[in-house]
Design an enzyme around this catalytic site. Structure first.
Site, PDB file in Angstrom:
ATOM      1  N   GLY A   1       0.827  -1.218   0.000  1.00 42.76           N
ATOM      2  CA  GLY A   1       0.000   0.000   0.000  1.00 42.76           C
ATOM      3  C   GLY A   1       0.856   1.261   0.000  1.00 42.76           C
TER       4      GLY A   1
ATOM      5  CG  PHE B   1      -2.075  14.453  12.045  1.00 47.11           C
ATOM      6  CD1 PHE B   1      -1.560  13.617  13.036  1.00 47.11           C
ATOM      7  CD2 PHE B   1      -3.054  15.352  12.412  1.00 47.11           C
ATOM      8  CE1 PHE B   1      -2.011  13.684  14.358  1.00 47.11           C
ATOM      9  CE2 PHE B   1      -3.506  15.443  13.729  1.00 47.11           C
ATOM     10  CZ  PHE B   1      -2.983  14.600  14.699  1.00 47.11           C
TER      11      PHE B   1
ATOM     12  CE1 TYR C   1      -9.353   3.976   7.990  1.00 46.47           C
ATOM     13  CE2 TYR C   1      -9.337   6.253   8.736  1.00 46.47           C
ATOM     14  CZ  TYR C   1      -8.661   5.120   8.351  1.00 46.47           C
ATOM     15  OH  TYR C   1      -7.291   5.128   8.329  1.00 46.47           O
TER      16      TYR C   1
ATOM     17  CB  SER D   1      -6.332   7.281  11.299  1.00 47.13           C
ATOM     18  OG  SER D   1      -6.901   8.454  10.775  1.00 47.13           O
ATOM     19  CB  ALA D   2      -5.198  12.408  12.868  1.00 47.65           C
TER      20      ALA D   2
ATOM     21  CE  LYS E   1      -6.642   2.287  10.384  1.00 50.36           C
ATOM     22  NZ  LYS E   1      -5.598   1.288  10.161  1.00 50.36           N
TER      23      LYS E   1
ATOM     24  CG  ASP F   1      -0.899  -5.763   0.334  1.00 52.72           C
ATOM     25  OD1 ASP F   1      -2.086  -5.780  -0.073  1.00 52.72           O
ATOM     26  OD2 ASP F   1      -0.298  -4.724   0.615  1.00 52.72           O
TER      27      ASP F   1
END
Ligand code: WQD
Length: 338
Positions: A12, A179, A150, A126-127, A154, A33
Site C-alpha cells: 500500500g 495525520f 473508519y 489515524s488522526a 481504528k 498483502d
C-alpha cells in the site's frame, strides 16, 4: 544476521514507502498483502529502490491458515501492521467490511503473533480517531470521539491493544496516529495510486495537474479558517516512513504501550496546497468551490512534540518538497502502477 520484519499491507501507499525505509535501515522485509487496493508491481519498485529483494505473500490477514504458513516459514523480530481499508465514505456505506478488514484482521494477526511468542508491534492508526471532541492541536491524551465508521474501526483496534498490554505488560506496542500523509519517494518510482476518482486532496490535485481530471472541487470555503478552506496537517510520506522505523526501534527496546501522533505540527489550507502544487508543477490547477463535504472538520493538526521527545522524530520535509515529489511520481507514472 539481519532482523526480519513482517509488514502487513506492505504494497500500500504507506506500507511501500515504509518498506523502502526499513530496507535502507538494514532490515529484511516480508510483506503480506491481499492486494485489494494495491499491486505486486509496487514491491518490484521497492526492491529496485532498495537494491534488495522483498519477500511477499498474497494473504488476507483474516485467513488464519495462510497467515500461519507465513509465520511457520520465518522468524520475525517485529510486525508493522499497515494493512487496512481507509475510504471514509465507503466505510459509512459498508461498515461491516471496515470492521472485518480493520478490526477482525488485526485480531487474527495479533493471535498469530501471540502463538509465535512475538510481542513487538507497530500499528497504523489515524488522526481521525480524535473526531470533534478534541481541541487543536491534537495531543495524544485528547478524548477520542471518531465521527466515522473508519475512525471507530481504528479506535477499536487501539482499545484492543491497550487491553492486551494491560493484561500482559511484556507486549511492546506503538500506536501511530497519522495525520495527512502525502508526497512520494524522491525516485518517482513509488507513490499513491488510488483506484477510481481519488477521494483525498493530494492525489486529486495530481490528477488535475496531469490532465486526467478537469478540476478540483474545493469542499467548503466558508470555514472559520484564514482563507475559508479546510486546514489539515500534511506530512511527507517518507517522513512518516522514517517515523515507523524509529517506532520499530523503540518497540525493540521498550515494553508497554506508546501512542504517538505523526504529523508535521502545522496546518495548511486547501488553497495553500493548490498554490504550492502549482508552483511545483508549473501548471495551473483548475478548481471550483463546492459545498462542504459531510463529516469534514474545519481545521486540525497535530501536537507532534511527543514523537520528537520519545523517538527523536520530526517531519522535516516541507510543502515544496512534498509537492515536487508528488508531481515527479504523477508525471512519471500517469497511469499509476498499471
Ligand atoms: C483534506 C482536505 C477536504 C478532496 C484524512 C486522510 C484520509 C483518512 C482520514 C487515513 C479537507 C479537502 C479533499 C477534494 C477538497 N484516512 N478536499 N477536495 O479528510 O483530512 O482525511 O484522514 O487515516 O486518508 O487523508 O483528507 O485529503 O480527503 O481532505 O477540498 O477533492 O481537502 O475537504 O479539507 P482528510 P482529504
Amino acid at each position: 544476521m539481519r532482523q526480519k520484519i513482517l509488514v502487513s499491507g506492505g504494497a500500500g501507499y504507506i506500507g511501500s514507502h515504509t518498506c523502502v525505509e526499513l530496507l535502507a535501515a538494514g532490515y529484511d522485509v516480508v510483506v503480506v498483502d491481499n492486494f485489494s487496493n494495491s499491486k505486486p508491481a509496487v514491491l518490484d519498485r521497492v526492491s529496485r529502490i532498495a537494491g534488495r529483494d522483498v519477500t511477499w505473500y498474497e494473504v488476507d490477514l483474516r485467513d488464519k491458515s495462510a497467515l500461519a504458513r507465513v509465520f511457520a516459514q520465518h522468524t520475525f523480530s517485529g510486525v508493522l501492521h499497515c494493512a487496512g481499508v481507509k475510504a471514509i465514505d465507503e466505510a459509512q456505506r459498508f461498515p461491516l467490511k471496515y470492521y472485518q478488514h480493520n478490526l477482525e484482521a488485526s485480531l487474527t494477526l495479533i493471535e498469530a503473533m501471540t502463538q509465535h511468542g512475538l510481542r513487538r508491534l507497530v500499528f497504523s492508526s489515524s488522526a481521525t480517531v480524535y473526531g470533534e471532541a478534541a481541541r487543536v492541536p491534537y495531543r495524544e491524551e485528547a478524548p477520542l470521539a471518531p465521527n466515522t465508521v473508519y475512525g471507530r474501526s481504528k479506535m477499536m483496534v487501539e482499545n484492543v491493544l491497550q487491553d492486551l498490554v494491560q493484561a500482559d505488560p511484556s507486549w511492546h506496542i506503538a500506536i501511530l496516529r497519522y495525520f495527512n500523509p502525502v508526497g512520494a519517494h524522491s525516485s518517482g518510482l513509488i507513490g499513491e495510486d488510488p483506484s477510481g476518482i481519488p477521494g483525498n486532496l493530494m492525489p486529486h490535485i495530481c490528477q488535475v495537474a496531469i490532465g486526467k481530471l478537469d478540476e478540483l472541487a474545493i469542499f467548503g470555503h466558508d470555514y472559520p479558517t484564514p482563507d475559508g478552506t479546510g486546514v489539515r496537517d500534511y506530512l511527507h510520506v517518507m517522513d512518516l516512513a522514517e517515523g515507523h522505523v524509529k517506532a520499530l526501534e523503540y518497540v525493540c527496546r521498550e515494553s508497554g504501550l506508546l501512542t504517538l501522533n505523526l504529523g508535521n505540527g502545522r496546518g495548511y489550507s486547501v488553497l495553500e496546497m493548490v498554490r504550492a502544487f502549482e508552483h511545483a508543477c508549473s501548471r495551473k490547477i483548475n478548481y471550483r468551490y463546492a459545498p462542504r463535504r459531510a463529516g469534514d472538520l474545519a481545521s486540525y493538526y497535530a501536537d507532534a512534540r511527543r514523537a520528537n521527545e520519545v523517538l527523536g522524530w520530526r517531519a522535516h520535509r516541507d510543502l515544496s518538497e512534498i509537492c515536487t515529489d508528488a508531481w515527479r511520481w504523477q508525471s512519471q507514472n500517469p497511469e499509476g502502477y498499471s
